[in-house]
Scaffold this active site. Structure first.
Site, PDB file in Angstrom:
ATOM      1  N   ASP A  84       0.816  -1.215   0.000  1.00  0.00           N
ATOM      2  CA  ASP A  84       0.000   0.000   0.000  1.00  0.00           C
ATOM      3  C   ASP A  84       0.854   1.272   0.000  1.00  0.00           C
ATOM      4  OD1 ASP A  84      -2.547   1.135  -0.006  1.00  0.00           O
ATOM      5  OD2 ASP A  84      -2.582   1.364   2.170  1.00  0.00           O
ATOM      6  N   GLU A 136      -4.003   6.702  -7.356  1.00  0.00           N
ATOM      7  CA  GLU A 136      -4.894   7.716  -6.762  1.00  0.00           C
ATOM      8  C   GLU A 136      -5.006   8.927  -7.668  1.00  0.00           C
ATOM      9  OE1 GLU A 136      -4.210   8.478  -2.589  1.00  0.00           O
ATOM     10  OE2 GLU A 136      -4.485  10.622  -2.855  1.00  0.00           O
ATOM     11  N   HIS A 210     -10.038   5.343   0.594  1.00  0.00           N
ATOM     12  CA  HIS A 210      -8.951   5.396   1.580  1.00  0.00           C
ATOM     13  C   HIS A 210      -9.445   6.172   2.806  1.00  0.00           C
ATOM     14  CE1 HIS A 210      -5.188   3.993  -0.560  1.00  0.00           C
ATOM     15  NE2 HIS A 210      -6.143   3.839  -1.464  1.00  0.00           N
ATOM     16  N   GLY A 211      -8.692   6.041   3.903  1.00  0.00           N
ATOM     17  CA  GLY A 211      -9.041   6.801   5.103  1.00  0.00           C
ATOM     18  C   GLY A 211     -10.387   6.390   5.677  1.00  0.00           C
ATOM     19  N   THR A 235      -6.180   3.012  10.696  1.00  0.00           N
ATOM     20  CA  THR A 235      -6.134   3.655  12.014  1.00  0.00           C
ATOM     21  C   THR A 235      -7.063   2.980  13.030  1.00  0.00           C
ATOM     22  OG1 THR A 235      -5.547   5.710  10.930  1.00  0.00           O
ATOM     23  CG2 THR A 235      -6.409   5.901  13.162  1.00  0.00           C
TER      24      THR A 235
END
Ligand code: G3H
Ligand code: ZN
Length: 282
Positions: A84, A136, A210-211, A235
């Site tokens: 990644d 991206e 993402h995120g 996270t």
């Protein structure tokens, strides 16, 4: 069973109009938790190792990739292995030999012409070496060196540009900037679901979010319904890991055996994996 190619898991999820969850791992306990959580959910999963995680392990991907392959071998569900957020071509060039079947080439922070040129070169190399490549367009902020936030003007992915970018680079999947941001410790991101639907209609490859740790469960489900096919989560596992260790040590100042607190935090991470897979795959 041996590792399954990422392309197969994303294709299967796309065929079901669903998404596959992809979890970023740092330690052996992360990998064990991801596999255990996926087994408990009864759903395939992608294990992701980022360039930053490789750096943490002194630049060596092999200790983690071999651990992931060994755990996949005995897993009750299919497990894929993805490299990644790669910016370093030298690391990308090690990917296939290290056991990855796919990678995300990270040039979203570059100007459009630079992102296009660098991504096209990465795709050419990846395809010549049997790797599935994600890139991206737009900019998902939140990483330590981010120049912009998820809501800065101009960072969202433009549908017409996205269609052209995919045609010109030949990427296999596209990470899009639709309101999420990396490394959020609260689940308060506000996604642009209309933009996701327009992008899904404009682009002939799977879309990647993402995120996703910052996205509430209901919005993850809506994002999948609108066309997201791979959901990246990191996270959320680190929050569970750190809170678990902190709580254990706060309650027992005498413990010295790491198995005591790592066993507990691994179970907590597995629970997060199981829960988020449920939110993503419905
Ligand atoms: O590529 C990895 C993901 O985008 C993880 O993001 O740590 O904010 O969940 P997150
Ligand atoms: Zn990411």
């Amino acid at each position: 069973m041996p590792l399954t190619p990422t392309s197969e898991l994303v294709r299967a999820a796309s065929d079901r109009r669903s998404a596959v969850a992809a979890f970023n791992v740092i330690t052996l306990e992360h990998i064990e938790a991801v596999v255990r959580g996926a087994e408990e959910a009864g759903v395939p999963v992608i294990v992701q190792i980022s360039e930053n995680a490789v750096k943490f392990h002194a630049g060596r991907p092999i200790p983690l990739t071999r651990a992931a392959a060994a755990l996949a071998e005995s897993a009750a569900v299919e497990v894929a292995l993805h490299l990644d957020h790669v910016t370093d071509m030298a690391l990308l060039h090690q990917a296939a030999d290290a056991g990855f079947s796919s990678a995300m080439f990270d040039a979203g922070h570059e100007s459009y012409p630079d992102n296009l040129a660098h991504t096209a070169a990465a795709v050419a190399w990846a395809h010549a070496n049997g790797l599935w490549l994600e890139a991206e367009l737009g900019y998902v902020g939140g990483k330590p060196d981010s120049p912009a936030s998820a809501h800065t003007a101009g960072v969202r992915t433009d549908p017409a540009e996205a269609r052209q970018f995919v045609a010109d680079t030949g990427v296999d999947a596209l990470a899009v900037a639709v309101g999420s941001s990396h490394a959020m410790t609260t689940r308060t991101a506000s996604l642009d679901h209309d933009l996701i639907a327009v992008l899904a209609a404009a682009v002939p490859v799977p879309l990647v979010l993402h995120g996703s740790s910052g996205v509430p469960d209901a919005d993850l489900a809506r994002a999948v319904a609108a066309g997201i096919r791979k959901i990246n989560i990191g996270t959320a596992l680190n929050i569970a890991y750190t809170h678990g260790v902190r709580e254990f040590l706060d309650h027992d100042a005498t413990v010295v055996d790491p198995r005591k607190y790592l066993a507990r935090t691994r179970t907590e991470m597995a629970g997060v994996v199981r829960h988020l897979i449920g939110a993503v795959s419905g």
